[in-house]
Design a protein around this motif. Structure first.
Motif, mmCIF file in Angstrom:
data_model
loop_
_atom_site.group_PDB
_atom_site.id
_atom_site.type_symbol
_atom_site.label_atom_id
_atom_site.label_comp_id
_atom_site.label_asym_id
_atom_site.label_seq_id
_atom_site.Cartn_x
_atom_site.Cartn_y
_atom_site.Cartn_z
ATOM 1 N N UNK A 240 0.849 -1.201 0.000
ATOM 2 C CA UNK A 240 0.000 0.000 0.000
ATOM 3 C C UNK A 240 0.883 1.251 0.000
ATOM 4 N N UNK B 132 2.369 1.728 -3.305
ATOM 5 C CA UNK B 132 1.348 2.211 -4.246
ATOM 6 C C UNK B 132 1.298 3.731 -4.258
ATOM 7 N N UNK B 133 1.322 4.322 -3.069
ATOM 8 C CA UNK B 133 1.266 5.784 -2.996
ATOM 9 C C UNK B 133 2.556 6.378 -3.572
ATOM 10 N N UNK C 47 -5.494 12.828 -8.541
ATOM 11 C CA UNK C 47 -4.691 11.722 -8.017
ATOM 12 C C UNK C 47 -3.697 12.202 -6.970
ATOM 13 N N UNK D 80 -5.693 12.622 -3.730
ATOM 14 C CA UNK D 80 -6.046 11.370 -3.054
ATOM 15 C C UNK D 80 -4.794 10.685 -2.490
ATOM 16 N N UNK D 81 -3.677 10.792 -3.216
ATOM 17 C CA UNK D 81 -2.406 10.257 -2.689
ATOM 18 C C UNK D 81 -2.016 10.951 -1.387
ATOM 19 N N UNK E 281 -4.230 9.713 1.408
ATOM 20 C CA UNK E 281 -3.924 8.309 1.748
ATOM 21 C C UNK E 281 -2.545 8.170 2.394
ATOM 22 N N UNK F 245 -3.779 4.543 7.498
ATOM 23 C CA UNK F 245 -3.936 3.183 6.989
ATOM 24 C C UNK F 245 -2.610 2.472 6.722
#
Lengths: 385, 385
Positions: free
Chosen positions: A215, A218-219, A242, A245-246, A249, A254
């Motif tokens: 995860x 991914x970021x 994007x 949202x990055x 996140x 998380x």
């Protein structure tokens, strides 16, 4: 994987045209403190959209302008005064991470009987925080979806972080179009800030948590992919969306569940901002190369994984791979306009000693995922950076 | 990326020894309906741990046993009767996805004035759902961190999905050690269920959402990495922990935000379970190869991305890569003991027609991320599978 508790009740309302949701999300009858920064939201239309949303919902509100970058305790206490005088009971933060961080303290302080600075020093917990809503205009800190806040105080030259579940936003509107008017410098800062937030939770040691690792990667990979596009003019909606949202996140808790975390770059960076006024994200890009240089042996396994998975470097000599991954990271920071390493910032030779002393005196040491960064290592990190 | 609203307030309490948190999380003075399944929790010690947690917190509770796999409306209404008779006001679900799904309906129905079946048919929304807590013992459905529920009804042979924010669990305890006594068949089912949940949200068409794609790939790659280890005896704590977190992350809403979603495999699979009683996860492995066979042209770009990023297939002929990715997926399902394709299930030749008719009659068509799977395509999917 270590045991963890994850609880993030923030309602994220994402996308263009979503500011009108503010009127639905704030309960009828609330008296709203509408707080923002230097006034850029008046130029880009966000202020008008928020006023329209509040007014159509029939909500009473008062405005408070002037929350600055690295929000100052002194300024925030004026917002608290206004809220108390006008009996406001809902805080709406409209701006970037500094406005959101500042409004977390305002929300906590309005009905707090003691000295609100005790909340920042973690000597006291908020008892009856007012609800907080957010309209985010700068993707960077993740404050819109977490419980953290960083506050500066002129009087003492301090910059301190605190957090409490009661100041998590009830909702956060993330409209990528609000970022269109940002100066390139702030977009680049946001990219670096989000990237380093992930590195702090990822670049430690292996902890049998392969999902969390992926995860985080991914970021990181997405930021690398979209960084340059997010800097483009005219603004590209999808790249901004994007990035937004990055950034959220990267620090909504998380990716860091059940794994060791570092945060040395941040702790040292906060001192650098407090001493010199350098933008938060820039201090991260300045300090991070020093942290990896000094902690390379301890971070070796994850540095190799980072090199392979984020930068595609999986062949050849291991040390050469790590060198290349660090060089690519520095290049990436520079590609979005943020100098990497301390060299780009023209600082005095006394900075390493001053920061080591400040951290030491406040009991802020040791740092790092192993708790082994002492004053001497802080000096070495800053010299290496 | 499309606009979205993400709001997941479930508090996840993860790790060994966490069941005692139940006593802290349920408010003092609550009267608890402690509901579970066939009684396996009495053999593996989970029942005793829950009773201890409730009793030490001084909470009144009544037990309801016997919620079956594919929970039956008829059974759940007996739990509602008990709760009404005993004035219970907090539902504690202890078990796998079926117990959790069933308890969502129980929580919604206790204080609901109309016919609770209307909630399942989405003709009515719950008005005053009781709070729900969860102790999860089977990683698979993700129900522990979402608002969805699937309920079966004997009388009509139906299996229907519904959902409502008010039945999201207030907390979910995820203790990987509770899975140690599971039969291998259920662990394998859980791996496949979680994997297909991700595919439903990922294997559609590109939507300029690179972070969501990578988050989905993270769960898929991790399941591939840990699938075999999670099946091992004696149980491996870290493999079970990672499976549990993957299964939750597969369907807590996060990876599907702002992107198209498919769910055709699930909708067809539910009918297959309703008609034949085959385990939910097995219907997914049975149907999925048919969906990719028939929808391959529409899913081509994402199938190539899936082949490259999850299975490392990025060279050579494109169709050969897709074939290989599908074959590897089928092998992966079989490696955890779940037959892939309909061939392994000995079904009658009338099944494709019966399912196409049932879906059509209920107005459940068209299916898929483009809404283009009609009754004829459902037949072809089942023939191809």
């Amino acid at each position: 994987m270590e045991n963890f508790v994850f609880h993030n009740p923030v309602k994220v309302i994402f996308g263009k045209g979503q500011i009108k949701a503010v009127g639905r999300e704030i309960p009828k009858g609330s008296r709203v403190l509408f707080a923002y920064g230097g006034g850029s939201i008046k130029k880009n239309g966000v202020h008008a959209q928020v006023v329209e949303a509040l007014a159509s919902a029939g909500l009473e509100f008062r405005e408070f302008a002037g929350i600055e970058p690295n929000p100052r305790f002194e300024t925030l206490m004026k917002a608290v005064e206004l809220a108390r005088a006008e009996k406001l009971d809902y805080v709406l933060a409209v701006g970037g991470g500094s406005v959101v961080d500042g409004c977390k303290l305002v929300a906590a302080a309005i009905d707090f009987a003691g000295d609100p600075w005790d909340i920042v020093c973690r000597k006291a917990a908020p008892t009856n925080a007012m609800p907080l809503g957010v309209v985010l205009t700068l993707p960077a800190t993740g404050s819109e979806m977490n419980l953290f806040s960083v506050i500066s105080r002129d009087e003492t030259g301090e910059k301190l972080g605190w957090g409490h579940p009661s100041v998590m936003p009830r909702f956060s509107v993330l409209d990528p179009e609000t970022t269109y008017s940002l100066p390139a410098r702030q977009v680049g800062n946001g990219v670096v800030d989000a990237f380093v937030h992930v590195l702090e939770q990822y670049l430690t040691y292996p902890a049998e948590a392969p999902l969390q690792d992926r995860l985080a990667e991914s970021v990181l990979s997405t930021l690398v992919e979209i960084g340059a596009k997010a800097m483009a003019t005219p603004p590209d909606y999808q790249a901004r969306a994007n990035l937004m949202w990055c950034a959220t996140m990267a620090l909504n808790g998380l990716i860091g569940q059940g794994v060791p975390q570092d945060w040395a770059t941040h702790m040292i960076g906060h001192e650098l901002t407090a001493l010199t006024g350098i933008d938060h994200a820039r201090t991260l890009a300045a300090v991070w190369p020093g942290v990896v240089a000094v902690k390379r042996p301890e971070k070796r396994a994850k540095l190799l994984q980072y090199a392979a998975r984020v930068w595609g470097l999986s062949d050849g000599d291991e040390d050469a791979r790590i060198d290349a991954a660090v060089a690519k990271t520095r290049d990436f920071f520079e590609s979005v306009g943020v100098p990497a390493g301390l060299g780009g910032y023209n600082l005095g030779a006394d900075i390493p000693e001053a920061i080591a002393r400040r951290l030491s005196e406040r009991g802020g040491l040791p740092l790092g995922e192993r708790g082994d960064i002492d004053a001497d290592q802080v000096r070495r990190i800053l010299q290496a950076a």
